[in-house]
Scaffold this active site. Structure first.
Site, PDB file in Angstrom:
ATOM      1  N   HIS A  81      43.521  39.344  29.242  1.00  0.00           N
ATOM      2  CA  HIS A  81      43.186  39.217  30.671  1.00  0.00           C
ATOM      3  C   HIS A  81      44.413  39.512  31.530  1.00  0.00           C
ATOM      4  O   HIS A  81      45.247  38.643  31.759  1.00  0.00           O
ATOM      5  CB  HIS A  81      42.695  37.796  30.935  1.00  0.00           C
ATOM      6  CG  HIS A  81      42.191  37.572  32.322  1.00  0.00           C
ATOM      7  ND1 HIS A  81      41.509  36.428  32.675  1.00  0.00           N
ATOM      8  CD2 HIS A  81      42.259  38.314  33.455  1.00  0.00           C
ATOM      9  CE1 HIS A  81      41.191  36.487  33.954  1.00  0.00           C
ATOM     10  NE2 HIS A  81      41.644  37.625  34.446  1.00  0.00           N
ATOM     11  N   LEU A  84      46.436  45.269  35.796  1.00  0.00           N
ATOM     12  CA  LEU A  84      47.483  46.298  35.827  1.00  0.00           C
ATOM     13  C   LEU A  84      47.381  47.194  37.054  1.00  0.00           C
ATOM     14  O   LEU A  84      48.217  48.072  37.251  1.00  0.00           O
ATOM     15  CB  LEU A  84      47.443  47.130  34.545  1.00  0.00           C
ATOM     16  CG  LEU A  84      47.659  46.333  33.243  1.00  0.00           C
ATOM     17  CD1 LEU A  84      47.748  47.277  32.057  1.00  0.00           C
ATOM     18  CD2 LEU A  84      48.897  45.441  33.327  1.00  0.00           C
ATOM     19  N   ARG A  85      46.339  46.994  37.860  1.00  0.00           N
ATOM     20  CA  ARG A  85      46.205  47.570  39.204  1.00  0.00           C
ATOM     21  C   ARG A  85      46.028  49.088  39.250  1.00  0.00           C
ATOM     22  O   ARG A  85      46.050  49.664  40.339  1.00  0.00           O
ATOM     23  CB  ARG A  85      47.409  47.178  40.071  1.00  0.00           C
ATOM     24  CG  ARG A  85      47.678  45.687  40.181  1.00  0.00           C
ATOM     25  CD  ARG A  85      46.486  44.910  40.673  1.00  0.00           C
ATOM     26  NE  ARG A  85      46.832  43.521  41.048  1.00  0.00           N
ATOM     27  CZ  ARG A  85      45.954  42.553  41.212  1.00  0.00           C
ATOM     28  NH1 ARG A  85      44.659  42.799  41.035  1.00  0.00           N
ATOM     29  NH2 ARG A  85      46.337  41.335  41.558  1.00  0.00           N
ATOM     30  N   ASN A 115      38.865  45.392  38.310  1.00  0.00           N
ATOM     31  CA  ASN A 115      38.811  45.264  39.780  1.00  0.00           C
ATOM     32  C   ASN A 115      39.930  46.073  40.436  1.00  0.00           C
ATOM     33  O   ASN A 115      40.865  45.548  41.025  1.00  0.00           O
ATOM     34  CB  ASN A 115      38.858  43.796  40.210  1.00  0.00           C
ATOM     35  CG  ASN A 115      40.104  43.079  39.734  1.00  0.00           C
ATOM     36  OD1 ASN A 115      40.719  43.456  38.739  1.00  0.00           O
ATOM     37  ND2 ASN A 115      40.485  42.021  40.437  1.00  0.00           N
ATOM     38  N   ASP A 173      35.665  40.422  36.753  1.00  0.00           N
ATOM     39  CA  ASP A 173      36.709  39.443  37.061  1.00  0.00           C
ATOM     40  C   ASP A 173      37.344  39.697  38.422  1.00  0.00           C
ATOM     41  O   ASP A 173      37.596  40.831  38.812  1.00  0.00           O
ATOM     42  CB  ASP A 173      37.794  39.457  35.992  1.00  0.00           C
ATOM     43  CG  ASP A 173      38.864  38.424  36.276  1.00  0.00           C
ATOM     44  OD1 ASP A 173      38.511  37.245  36.420  1.00  0.00           O
ATOM     45  OD2 ASP A 173      40.036  38.800  36.394  1.00  0.00           O
ATOM     46  N   ASP A 350      46.166  36.198  32.900  1.00  0.00           N
ATOM     47  CA  ASP A 350      45.653  36.484  34.249  1.00  0.00           C
ATOM     48  C   ASP A 350      46.783  37.009  35.128  1.00  0.00           C
ATOM     49  O   ASP A 350      46.916  36.640  36.301  1.00  0.00           O
ATOM     50  CB  ASP A 350      45.009  35.246  34.877  1.00  0.00           C
ATOM     51  CG  ASP A 350      44.112  35.606  36.070  1.00  0.00           C
ATOM     52  OD1 ASP A 350      43.889  36.807  36.306  1.00  0.00           O
ATOM     53  OD2 ASP A 350      43.659  34.673  36.770  1.00  0.00           O
ATOM     54  N   HIS A 354      51.114  41.029  43.143  1.00  0.00           N
ATOM     55  CA  HIS A 354      50.853  41.300  44.556  1.00  0.00           C
ATOM     56  C   HIS A 354      52.148  41.716  45.236  1.00  0.00           C
ATOM     57  O   HIS A 354      53.247  41.323  44.813  1.00  0.00           O
ATOM     58  CB  HIS A 354      50.286  40.076  45.269  1.00  0.00           C
ATOM     59  CG  HIS A 354      48.899  39.708  44.848  1.00  0.00           C
ATOM     60  ND1 HIS A 354      47.831  40.562  44.961  1.00  0.00           N
ATOM     61  CD2 HIS A 354      48.403  38.558  44.303  1.00  0.00           C
ATOM     62  CE1 HIS A 354      46.736  39.967  44.509  1.00  0.00           C
ATOM     63  NE2 HIS A 354      47.061  38.750  44.095  1.00  0.00           N
TER      64      HIS A 354
END
Length: 474
Positions: A81, A84-85, A115, A173, A350, A354
């Site tokens: 989980h 990695l964007r 996501n 997620d 997780d 950011h």
């Protein structure tokens, strides 16, 4: 339900490195799944563990890595989980930087969530991401496909196409699958792919504008709280859907047998549903009951929920704002007990990078999430193993074979002939987490300023050193 042949196995991708030949001497080798627990040597050749044992004789041309003598060697960690964007959010993290952070944390495999922008809800996008990983990643990257198109929770994604492209699992997620009918159909389709569905548990009407766990500390700090039922309520509903889907499959199997039709593929040992980042005692209790009933479910917990409690939010640290929130000491102790007894199957980071402008704002406005790949083992070792709450072997299992059982992947092993996928760890090194110690793009780390015990010194994938750190190095 898809009755055709199952897709091929999940695809894991990373850059190819020339395999090395070296000996790691006089290290403590620990692999609970293989029954390995002794001081010995490990020889790597041609991408594999050529020999493992108490004492290995080699010729003078073999490099001997004496600098690791006295360290521990574990099978490489596997993260089920992470965010990695890629694609579309590379200003936070990308495949290359996320893989570097994973290697620094001892991970040989990391599984990326869907996501992104665009969402990984088609085989085309999934294949593109895995192609990027094959070019840029120093550790293996697996990709999750979305359950619903655009993560909107309205229409199923192209699940079969995603499976054919090599995704490891399905998940929305970052968002819950709130529509029960959609989830039931997803369960039916996913069974034919051999992939589990990973569920983010959240009642959005209860978490709306919430900042932290609802309890005495949210009241004292004047911050809107998120109660534990925000997670355990959806979990209870989802368990009933799983129960219904299992009974439905059993009825269909009985009907086929009565009609003399050939049996279809069984549930195959791959969990139907995996519950992500459990945070509450009630959730752990519900999962334990479901497992006693024989339901095909698994669960994970993050290092954040094993290490911190909501009291730490009294400093209004935006890096401690995560979803689900860090909860009470009673919740933390229940999660630790559930990990120790196997109710919780594995540890997932997780990892949620950011940018500064998304975190360095008033805590009510800050985005949820913390990076965690580089601190995961050290945090869990410090909070659980060093305190005697959970044996080291159980932690290693929860970070290696546990996530692989959940995802249906081959687990890294310390065994002769196995791929050389392992990490070398100094369990005695004390270090303080600072921005300079982090290899990823983002610095929003919940553990900044924490002094941890136990640190990864090297990570080997396919017999090549993908990460090395000298003792005491930042």
């Amino acid at each position: 339900m898809d009755s055709g042949p199952r897709p091929s196995a999940p695809r894991l991708a990373c850059r190819a490195f020339p395999p090395e030949r070296f000996l790691v001497p006089r290290v403590h080798l620990l692999d609970p799944a293989e029954g390995v627990d002794y001081v010995g040597d490990l020889l790597v050749e041609d991408g594999r563990i050529a020999a493992i044992g108490k004492r290995i004789a080699v010729d003078t041309e073999v490099p001997i890595l004496d600098e690791y003598t006295g360290c521990w060697v574990f099978p490489g960690f596997v993260d089920p989980h992470a965010h990695l964007r890629t694609p579309g959010l590379e200003y936070k993290e990308d495949i290359a930087s996320g893989a570097r952070a994973a290697a620094a944390g001892g991970y040989v495999t990391v599984v990326a969530m869907a996501n992104t922008d665009p969402v990984v809800d088609s085989g085309t996008v999934a294949s593109w991401v895995l192609g990027k990983a094959a070019q840029d990643a120093v550790v293996r990257v697996g990709q999750v496909g979305a359950v619903s198109k655009g993560l909107k929770g309205e229409e199923l994604s192209e699940m079969r196409e995603l499976a054919d492209s090599g995704v490891v699992a399905f998940a929305d997620d970052g968002k819950p699958v709130s529509d029960a009918d959609l989830l039931l159909h997803a369960l039916r389709y996913a069974r034919g792919t051999g992939r589990p569905i990973l569920l983010h548990l959240e009642n959005k009407s209860l978490s709306l504008d919430g900042v932290m766990h609802e309890g005495k500390w949210s009241a004292r700090l004047g911050l809107r709280g998120i109660p534990g039922i925000c997670e355990s309520g959806p979990l209870a509903r989802d368990l009933e859907l799983v129960r219904y889907a299992v009974a439905e499959e059993d009825r269909l199997a009985a009907a086929r047998a009565t009609a003399g039709a050939p049996a279809s593929a069984d549930r195959g040992g791959t969990p139907m549903v995996h519950f992500q980042h459990l945070s509450s005692a009630d959730s752990a209790r519900l999962v334990a009951g479901a497992k006693r009933d024989g339901l095909p479910v698994t669960a994970e917990v993050t290092p954040f929920h094993l290490y911190f409690t909501d009291e730490r939010l009294r400093a209004f640290d935006q890096n401690l704002k995560i979803n689900p929130p860090i909860r009470s000491e009673a919740d933390r102790e229940a999660l630790i007990a559930a990990l120790a007894d196997g109710t919780i199957d594995c540890i997932g980071t997780d990892h949620a990078p950011h940018a500064p402008q998304e975190k360095e704002v008033p805590i009510e406005e800050a985005l949820n999430g913390s990076v965690g790949l580089e601190t995961a083992f050290a945090a869990v070792h410090t909070a659980l193993v060093a305190t005697g709450k959970v044996p080291l072997a159980r932690v290693v299992e929860a970070m290696t074979t546990g996530p692989c059982r959940v995802l249906g992947l081959e687990a890294p092993r310390l065994a002769e002939g196995a791929p050389a996928d392992f990490c070398i760890v100094d369990l005695d090194e004390r270090w303080t987490v600072t921005p300079a110690t982090l290899r990823g793009k983002s610095r929003n780390c919940a553990f900044l300023g924490e002094t941890l015990t136990g640190r990864v010194r090297s990570t080997v994938v396919d017999g090549a050193r993908r990460f090395e750190r000298a003792g005491g190095e930042a």
